[in-house]
Design a protein around this motif. Sequence first.
Motif, PDB file in Angstrom:
ATOM      1  N   MET A 142      41.255  25.315 -45.295  1.00  0.00           N
ATOM      2  CA  MET A 142      42.200  26.099 -44.242  1.00  0.00           C
ATOM      3  C   MET A 142      41.858  26.003 -42.494  1.00  0.00           C
ATOM      4  SD  MET A 142      42.321  30.643 -43.582  1.00  0.00           S
ATOM      5  CE  MET A 142      43.063  31.073 -44.866  1.00  0.00           C
ATOM      6  N   PHE A 143      42.799  25.664 -41.929  1.00  0.00           N
ATOM      7  CA  PHE A 143      42.868  25.480 -40.386  1.00  0.00           C
ATOM      8  C   PHE A 143      43.014  25.465 -39.477  1.00  0.00           C
ATOM      9  CE2 PHE A 143      43.851  23.561 -36.512  1.00  0.00           C
ATOM     10  CZ  PHE A 143      42.640  22.730 -35.786  1.00  0.00           C
ATOM     11  N   ILE A 144      41.267  26.742 -39.043  1.00  0.00           N
ATOM     12  CA  ILE A 144      41.669  28.169 -38.022  1.00  0.00           C
ATOM     13  C   ILE A 144      41.199  27.200 -36.421  1.00  0.00           C
ATOM     14  CG2 ILE A 144      40.340  30.760 -37.249  1.00  0.00           C
ATOM     15  CD1 ILE A 144      41.893  30.206 -40.005  1.00  0.00           C
ATOM     16  N   ASP A 145      41.652  27.723 -35.949  1.00  0.00           N
ATOM     17  CA  ASP A 145      41.316  26.842 -34.225  1.00  0.00           C
ATOM     18  C   ASP A 145      41.128  27.914 -33.217  1.00  0.00           C
ATOM     19  OD1 ASP A 145      43.951  27.409 -33.954  1.00  0.00           O
ATOM     20  OD2 ASP A 145      44.661  25.529 -33.211  1.00  0.00           O
ATOM     21  N   LYS A 146      41.397  29.747 -33.812  1.00  0.00           N
ATOM     22  CA  LYS A 146      40.851  31.072 -32.743  1.00  0.00           C
ATOM     23  C   LYS A 146      40.599  31.659 -33.069  1.00  0.00           C
ATOM     24  CE  LYS A 146      44.366  31.741 -29.569  1.00  0.00           C
ATOM     25  NZ  LYS A 146      45.848  32.010 -29.167  1.00  0.00           N
ATOM     26  N   ALA A 147      39.796  32.425 -32.500  1.00  0.00           N
ATOM     27  CA  ALA A 147      38.984  33.038 -33.188  1.00  0.00           C
ATOM     28  C   ALA A 147      38.419  34.321 -32.253  1.00  0.00           C
ATOM     29  CB  ALA A 147      37.459  33.413 -34.103  1.00  0.00           C
ATOM     30  N   ARG A 148      37.852  35.727 -32.275  1.00  0.00           N
ATOM     31  CA  ARG A 148      37.465  36.493 -31.831  1.00  0.00           C
ATOM     32  C   ARG A 148      35.686  36.991 -32.080  1.00  0.00           C
ATOM     33  NH1 ARG A 148      39.706  41.417 -27.754  1.00  0.00           N
ATOM     34  NH2 ARG A 148      38.039  42.336 -27.444  1.00  0.00           N
ATOM     35  N   ILE A 149      34.737  36.714 -31.710  1.00  0.00           N
ATOM     36  CA  ILE A 149      33.682  37.066 -32.485  1.00  0.00           C
ATOM     37  C   ILE A 149      32.685  38.170 -30.678  1.00  0.00           C
ATOM     38  CG2 ILE A 149      33.217  34.949 -33.578  1.00  0.00           C
ATOM     39  CD1 ILE A 149      31.693  34.193 -31.266  1.00  0.00           C
ATOM     40  N   SER A 150      31.694  38.659 -30.793  1.00  0.00           N
ATOM     41  CA  SER A 150      30.881  39.397 -30.709  1.00  0.00           C
ATOM     42  C   SER A 150      29.197  38.610 -30.609  1.00  0.00           C
ATOM     43  CB  SER A 150      30.828  40.999 -30.563  1.00  0.00           C
ATOM     44  OG  SER A 150      32.159  41.492 -30.668  1.00  0.00           O
ATOM     45  N   ILE A 151      28.993  38.649 -29.481  1.00  0.00           N
ATOM     46  CA  ILE A 151      27.460  38.253 -29.168  1.00  0.00           C
ATOM     47  C   ILE A 151      26.210  38.815 -28.161  1.00  0.00           C
ATOM     48  CG2 ILE A 151      28.762  35.841 -29.201  1.00  0.00           C
ATOM     49  CD1 ILE A 151      27.710  35.092 -26.488  1.00  0.00           C
ATOM     50  N   LYS A 152      25.192  39.414 -28.878  1.00  0.00           N
ATOM     51  CA  LYS A 152      24.359  39.774 -28.271  1.00  0.00           C
ATOM     52  C   LYS A 152      23.320  39.167 -27.934  1.00  0.00           C
ATOM     53  CE  LYS A 152      22.516  43.692 -26.517  1.00  0.00           C
ATOM     54  NZ  LYS A 152      20.928  43.460 -26.525  1.00  0.00           N
ATOM     55  N   ALA A 153      22.713  38.588 -26.815  1.00  0.00           N
ATOM     56  CA  ALA A 153      21.557  38.361 -26.617  1.00  0.00           C
ATOM     57  C   ALA A 153      20.566  38.804 -26.783  1.00  0.00           C
ATOM     58  CB  ALA A 153      21.442  37.430 -25.548  1.00  0.00           C
ATOM     59  N   GLY A 154      19.482  38.787 -27.607  1.00  0.00           N
ATOM     60  CA  GLY A 154      18.020  40.008 -27.205  1.00  0.00           C
ATOM     61  C   GLY A 154      17.005  40.479 -26.359  1.00  0.00           C
ATOM     62  N   ASP A 155      16.865  41.955 -26.822  1.00  0.00           N
ATOM     63  CA  ASP A 155      16.581  42.268 -25.137  1.00  0.00           C
ATOM     64  C   ASP A 155      14.865  41.461 -25.281  1.00  0.00           C
ATOM     65  OD1 ASP A 155      18.934  44.319 -25.606  1.00  0.00           O
ATOM     66  OD2 ASP A 155      18.540  45.764 -27.332  1.00  0.00           O
ATOM     67  N   GLY A 156      14.738  42.223 -24.050  1.00  0.00           N
ATOM     68  CA  GLY A 156      12.957  42.270 -23.213  1.00  0.00           C
ATOM     69  C   GLY A 156      12.418  42.433 -23.944  1.00  0.00           C
ATOM     70  N   GLY A 157      11.275  42.725 -24.568  1.00  0.00           N
ATOM     71  CA  GLY A 157      10.289  43.843 -25.426  1.00  0.00           C
ATOM     72  C   GLY A 157       9.275  44.450 -23.722  1.00  0.00           C
ATOM     73  N   ASN A 158       9.539  46.069 -24.103  1.00  0.00           N
ATOM     74  CA  ASN A 158       8.329  46.497 -23.166  1.00  0.00           C
ATOM     75  C   ASN A 158       7.152  46.104 -22.993  1.00  0.00           C
ATOM     76  OD1 ASN A 158      10.889  48.679 -23.450  1.00  0.00           O
ATOM     77  ND2 ASN A 158      10.156  49.796 -25.047  1.00  0.00           N
ATOM     78  N   GLY A 159       7.365  46.417 -21.496  1.00  0.00           N
ATOM     79  CA  GLY A 159       5.468  46.265 -21.183  1.00  0.00           C
ATOM     80  C   GLY A 159       4.492  47.649 -21.835  1.00  0.00           C
ATOM     81  N   ALA A 160       3.783  47.086 -22.051  1.00  0.00           N
ATOM     82  CA  ALA A 160       2.469  48.138 -22.294  1.00  0.00           C
ATOM     83  C   ALA A 160       1.555  48.823 -21.593  1.00  0.00           C
ATOM     84  CB  ALA A 160       1.651  47.434 -23.266  1.00  0.00           C
ATOM     85  N   VAL A 161       1.223  49.953 -22.211  1.00  0.00           N
ATOM     86  CA  VAL A 161       0.268  50.944 -20.860  1.00  0.00           C
ATOM     87  C   VAL A 161      -0.937  51.171 -21.977  1.00  0.00           C
ATOM     88  CG1 VAL A 161       0.362  53.497 -20.024  1.00  0.00           C
ATOM     89  CG2 VAL A 161       2.713  52.031 -20.137  1.00  0.00           C
ATOM     90  N   SER A 162      -2.074  50.888 -21.473  1.00  0.00           N
ATOM     91  CA  SER A 162      -3.153  50.751 -22.140  1.00  0.00           C
ATOM     92  C   SER A 162      -4.407  50.589 -21.181  1.00  0.00           C
ATOM     93  CB  SER A 162      -3.065  49.210 -23.064  1.00  0.00           C
ATOM     94  OG  SER A 162      -3.268  48.289 -22.564  1.00  0.00           O
ATOM     95  N   PHE A 163      -5.819  50.663 -21.696  1.00  0.00           N
ATOM     96  CA  PHE A 163      -7.222  50.838 -21.238  1.00  0.00           C
ATOM     97  C   PHE A 163      -7.660  49.819 -21.500  1.00  0.00           C
ATOM     98  CE2 PHE A 163      -3.998  53.993 -18.803  1.00  0.00           C
ATOM     99  CZ  PHE A 163      -3.821  53.919 -17.922  1.00  0.00           C
ATOM    100  N   HIS A 164      -8.712  48.734 -20.960  1.00  0.00           N
ATOM    101  CA  HIS A 164      -9.748  48.254 -21.440  1.00  0.00           C
ATOM    102  C   HIS A 164     -10.921  49.024 -22.341  1.00  0.00           C
ATOM    103  CE1 HIS A 164     -11.872  45.159 -22.674  1.00  0.00           C
ATOM    104  NE2 HIS A 164     -12.746  45.342 -22.148  1.00  0.00           N
ATOM    105  N   ARG A 165     -10.897  48.809 -23.189  1.00  0.00           N
ATOM    106  CA  ARG A 165     -12.149  49.974 -23.615  1.00  0.00           C
ATOM    107  C   ARG A 165     -13.237  49.302 -24.943  1.00  0.00           C
ATOM    108  NH1 ARG A 165      -9.340  53.348 -20.752  1.00  0.00           N
ATOM    109  NH2 ARG A 165      -8.290  55.038 -21.522  1.00  0.00           N
ATOM    110  N   GLU A 166     -14.858  49.644 -23.396  1.00  0.00           N
ATOM    111  CA  GLU A 166     -15.266  48.344 -24.306  1.00  0.00           C
ATOM    112  C   GLU A 166     -16.359  49.131 -24.554  1.00  0.00           C
ATOM    113  OE1 GLU A 166     -17.178  44.113 -24.147  1.00  0.00           O
ATOM    114  OE2 GLU A 166     -15.284  44.320 -23.582  1.00  0.00           O
ATOM    115  N   LYS A 167     -17.282  49.105 -25.595  1.00  0.00           N
ATOM    116  CA  LYS A 167     -18.361  49.246 -25.675  1.00  0.00           C
ATOM    117  C   LYS A 167     -19.478  49.795 -24.215  1.00  0.00           C
ATOM    118  CE  LYS A 167     -21.827  51.615 -28.242  1.00  0.00           C
ATOM    119  NZ  LYS A 167     -23.402  51.108 -29.303  1.00  0.00           N
ATOM    120  N   TYR A 168     -19.999  49.980 -23.809  1.00  0.00           N
ATOM    121  CA  TYR A 168     -20.657  49.481 -22.118  1.00  0.00           C
ATOM    122  C   TYR A 168     -20.549  48.744 -21.036  1.00  0.00           C
ATOM    123  CZ  TYR A 168     -24.640  49.568 -26.059  1.00  0.00           C
ATOM    124  OH  TYR A 168     -25.035  49.903 -27.278  1.00  0.00           O
TER     125      TYR A 168
END
Length: 421
Positions: free
Chosen positions: A1-27
């Motif tokens: 079958m020859f199809i030369d027209k089509a409609r699609i939806s595209i979605k790029a990936g979302d960026g990841g969220n930044g993290a909220v954390s604090f350094h924890r280390e003994k001493y």
Amino acid sequence: MFIDKARISIKAGDGGNGAVSFHREKYVAAGGPDGGDGGKGGDVVFVADTNLSTLIDFKYKKNYTAQNGQNGMTRRCFGKGGEDLVIRVPLGTILREAQTGRVMADISGTEPVIVAKGGKGGWGNAHFATPTRQIPRFAKGGIPGESFDVLLELKLLADVGLVGFPNVGKSTLISMVSNAKPEIANYHFTTLIPVLGVVRIDEGNSYVMADIPGLIEGASEGVGLGHEFLRHVDRCRLIVHIVDVSGSEGRDPKEDFVKINYELKNFSEELAERPQIVVANKCDIAEPEQIESFKRYVEDQGYPFFSIAAATRQGVDALKYAIAARLKELPPIKRYEPEQAPLETIGDNRSFEITDQDGVFVVEAPWLLKVLSSCNMEDYESLQYFQRVLVESGIIDKLVEMGVKEGDTVSIYDFEFDYVD
């Protein structure tokens, strides 16, 4: 079958969220913020695949989504970027935004084209630490990836387009001069899809010929099969107009010639002005008077004229070389340039937020993502268009109000520039 027209939806990936954390280390007392940045979302990339000749794959799958970026992590670890989504389409596919009809990309080369950009990852709280703000308890969320409804339209990449009424000998001609093997039969509409063939002249010298299925009167208005394929003549550098000079179908060759040219003009004024060679076929069964009369008629209108009998190869080689010589004088195959998103289609909600982050003015406005995607910042006119958007939306006035100075950095998602007064 020859199809030369089509409609699609595209979605790029979302960026990841930044993290909220604090350094924890003994001493280690008061280790400070160490939240990492989120990863960039994957892009939606289109690539030409020479093994594809139809858009049939897009008839069954309509939604395409790239991978999101991972969230940032502790110890200043960045989230992993999302993988790009690669979509393969036939060579010559044009992508248009469904909402506006603007050209987004012309997939006519071998290089990949990014059509929807993945969102930038958000900053972790480590970015926001300053001498006066030593324990920031916030981070930035990731930027959403671009999303579009896209119209795909295949326009064959051919140097030469064969046009004419059904059963005038187009399929026979292309089978004689190229490697194409279309079905050939003595009835109308034997050819139901465009057929491409490579015509080789000598080493390193060849051209692509397309047999466009038979046009009939009213084709440009949707009559018959021809209207489905007129778009495939659009890129051709040269039109070869085949006419049955013998009148074996009971039609007048001159009337056929006029009608087909009318359909081309009705479809596109530009197409009607494309260089054209007129070929009188079936000369082996035509009267000499018929050939001579039609030749005078065509040449009086300024068209080059050739007479052939494709079935017996009479005059075919001379035509093949004449087409090659004419193509050397013509510009390359038409390519469509991406168009900018009209400002009026962006929507009424043009709200924005500007923050001063240690001398960097960060602009956040989701509607600007569409504008950025349509701008080539290395092009002067495109840059002027983007500047006009910033002025008309009030962003420049707000920056001035906030005290921006010449040389300060303005950041708009993944685009940064130095402010010039």
